[in-house]
Design a protein around this motif. Sequence first.
Motif, PDB file in Angstrom:
ATOM      1  N   ASP A 145      64.023  15.981  22.997  1.00 47.35           N
ATOM      2  CA  ASP A 145      65.013  15.261  23.778  1.00 47.35           C
ATOM      3  C   ASP A 145      65.498  16.195  24.875  1.00 47.35           C
ATOM      4  O   ASP A 145      65.362  17.419  24.774  1.00 47.35           O
ATOM      5  CB  ASP A 145      66.179  14.801  22.906  1.00 47.35           C
ATOM      6  N   ASN A 196      70.752   4.647  26.761  1.00 45.41           N
ATOM      7  CA  ASN A 196      71.217   4.843  25.381  1.00 45.41           C
ATOM      8  C   ASN A 196      70.008   5.070  24.481  1.00 45.41           C
ATOM      9  O   ASN A 196      69.134   4.208  24.366  1.00 45.41           O
ATOM     10  CB  ASN A 196      72.012   3.619  24.926  1.00 45.41           C
ATOM     11  N   GLN A 197      69.965   6.237  23.846  1.00 47.37           N
ATOM     12  CA  GLN A 197      68.812   6.600  23.031  1.00 47.37           C
ATOM     13  C   GLN A 197      68.574   5.639  21.869  1.00 47.37           C
ATOM     14  O   GLN A 197      67.458   5.542  21.355  1.00 47.37           O
ATOM     15  CB  GLN A 197      68.994   8.023  22.489  1.00 47.37           C
ATOM     16  N   ASP A 198      69.602   4.914  21.440  1.00 50.42           N
ATOM     17  CA  ASP A 198      69.479   4.019  20.290  1.00 50.42           C
ATOM     18  C   ASP A 198      69.091   2.599  20.678  1.00 50.42           C
ATOM     19  O   ASP A 198      68.880   1.757  19.803  1.00 50.42           O
ATOM     20  CB  ASP A 198      70.812   3.979  19.516  1.00 50.42           C
ATOM     21  N   GLN A 199      69.003   2.317  21.976  1.00 45.72           N
ATOM     22  CA  GLN A 199      68.688   0.956  22.413  1.00 45.72           C
ATOM     23  C   GLN A 199      67.569   0.975  23.455  1.00 45.72           C
ATOM     24  O   GLN A 199      67.791   0.763  24.646  1.00 45.72           O
ATOM     25  CB  GLN A 199      69.937   0.294  23.002  1.00 45.72           C
ATOM     26  N   PRO A 200      66.320   1.225  23.044  1.00 41.95           N
ATOM     27  CA  PRO A 200      65.213   1.251  23.997  1.00 41.95           C
ATOM     28  C   PRO A 200      64.947  -0.130  24.589  1.00 41.95           C
ATOM     29  O   PRO A 200      65.273  -1.156  24.006  1.00 41.95           O
ATOM     30  CB  PRO A 200      64.030   1.735  23.152  1.00 41.95           C
ATOM     31  N   LYS A 257      59.824  -0.499  25.655  1.00 41.92           N
ATOM     32  CA  LYS A 257      60.450   0.139  24.489  1.00 41.92           C
ATOM     33  C   LYS A 257      60.709   1.622  24.745  1.00 41.92           C
ATOM     34  O   LYS A 257      60.314   2.497  23.962  1.00 41.92           O
ATOM     35  CB  LYS A 257      59.569  -0.043  23.253  1.00 41.92           C
ATOM     36  N   ASP A 270      59.710   7.759  24.803  1.00 44.05           N
ATOM     37  CA  ASP A 270      59.136   6.696  23.981  1.00 44.05           C
ATOM     38  C   ASP A 270      58.043   7.283  23.111  1.00 44.05           C
ATOM     39  O   ASP A 270      57.873   8.511  23.030  1.00 44.05           O
ATOM     40  CB  ASP A 270      58.628   5.543  24.849  1.00 44.05           C
ATOM     41  N   VAL A 272      63.489   4.670  26.917  1.00 40.97           N
ATOM     42  CA  VAL A 272      64.769   4.976  27.553  1.00 40.97           C
ATOM     43  C   VAL A 272      64.483   5.974  28.673  1.00 40.97           C
ATOM     44  O   VAL A 272      63.418   6.585  28.726  1.00 40.97           O
ATOM     45  CB  VAL A 272      65.807   5.554  26.564  1.00 40.97           C
TER      46      VAL A 272
END
Length: 504
Positions: free
Chosen positions: A155, A454-458, A87, A113, A89
């Motif tokens: 980030d 992609n930060q939105d799809q770990p 979970k 994470d 990136v």
Amino acid sequence: MMDKELEAEIHPLKHDDKVPQSNLKNQTEKDGSFKKASRHSRFAQCRTMFFFFSLFTCLFVVFIISFIIPCPDRPVSQKTWKINYDKAVTYDFLVFKDINKDRVQDVLFLHKDDNSNNDFNISCIDEGFSSPCTFLAAVSGTNGSLIWDRPVAQDIAFIECVDSQEMDELLWCCFIVGKPGSLTAVDFYTGETLWNQSYTFGGNASVLYPFLNIPDVNDDEIQDLLFFTKSGRQIQIYLISGGTGDQVGSTHSLNLEGEVGYIMHVTKIGAYYVIFHSASSLYGYSLKELYEEITGKKSIFEEDPYLKKIINNVTHRMSPFHRKPVFGYYKPDALAVVLENGTDDQRKIWIVDVASGALLWSLSLSLVPRSLKTATMQTADRRSVFFFWGSSNLTGPNQMETVNFQQILYLFHPTLPDNLLEIANTTENIAAFNVLIFEESHHASYVLLTGPTNQDQPGQVTLSKQKVKENILNSKVIWLIKEKSDSDQIIKDRFYELRYRREK
């Protein structure tokens, strides 16, 4: 006569007084020789005793060192290892350095994470960030174990690690541009923050790669930094103190066309130049000129007469280029450059002789949308092995829909110009890749950092080490000509027998 005989019986030893002097002398010499022999014998005995005593002492010391005093354990360097984060990136970032001082190169990488994988009891909240946040991790090159793992930013906009021989070893560090705007220096060996500064680069500005490590300009005996941001066509220049993070002088602007990258070039006479490159142009600026524009002070830096001649004084344009070049050796000790150009799905690779500009070799490869850079590793024959990434589309059962891209790692060596060797393939998203020798007198290995960017799809982030030589055993030979001149096994054997060396 009777009296003489009687006297002889009464005094039998008296006649010895009449022994001739010569006989007495001989007897004395015999006695002296006996005494000398006795002394020599005693000396020989002492020498023998001393020899055996010394021998016994040496054997005793060897026994103590070998069997009683424990030697420090040094972990066995594993051929392959892997570390996973769930979970998470990751980012396009890999740096290699011996962090734990075991004479084996270690790996620095980034992952974002929560704290679920952190065994060092340091959370995002402990460092003033919300969860999830970005961690900088150091992993042992020997076995893949974690050395340290620390939160460094909410980030990451950009990170650059400075590893210069001219800097104090204790000050080697990574510089991190965080979101929102901040600039942080992190110690190489511990992950601890050395200093942190807030910077506002503008809402639409992006930081360009890489930071440039330049000689000390503010007299604090620590090398300083030059980095650039871009907003539209405008390039902003920042000169930063490497010791404190404070800005030196004012911000200066350049106007350049296209998507721009750059490198630092140092000439033989010690003149520093920043070479900007875009899809169609090459621009050059001397560090002397940039320093004087930023600070308004006269610079001590030199200019190179040849580069000064070929750089246009107004536009600073030089010649066509694609992206940051990769250098290697096509001929023994003759430097060559790998140039790349092409469309989104096709890439043309040229290997060009640096001295003459002659084309030595070329190749067309299919690409994934985001291509990985070429890597090189020098071999014992004073040439280089070139590592190229290509791709092929994998289709579904109906042969119409593309399921995924298979990314393929190829090896090329100049002594086998008609062949490529396919040594690895994966359908995972590769965030970063590089090739190196982890320790002296060992073979080359390559490192893959895979996982979602992609930060939105770990998802699962994996850092792995593979030994090149081991992968050659199960490799596939690619022929670039129609007729084979040798068997596939002979080609594999020649690649397998290559010996690599670490560049100093």
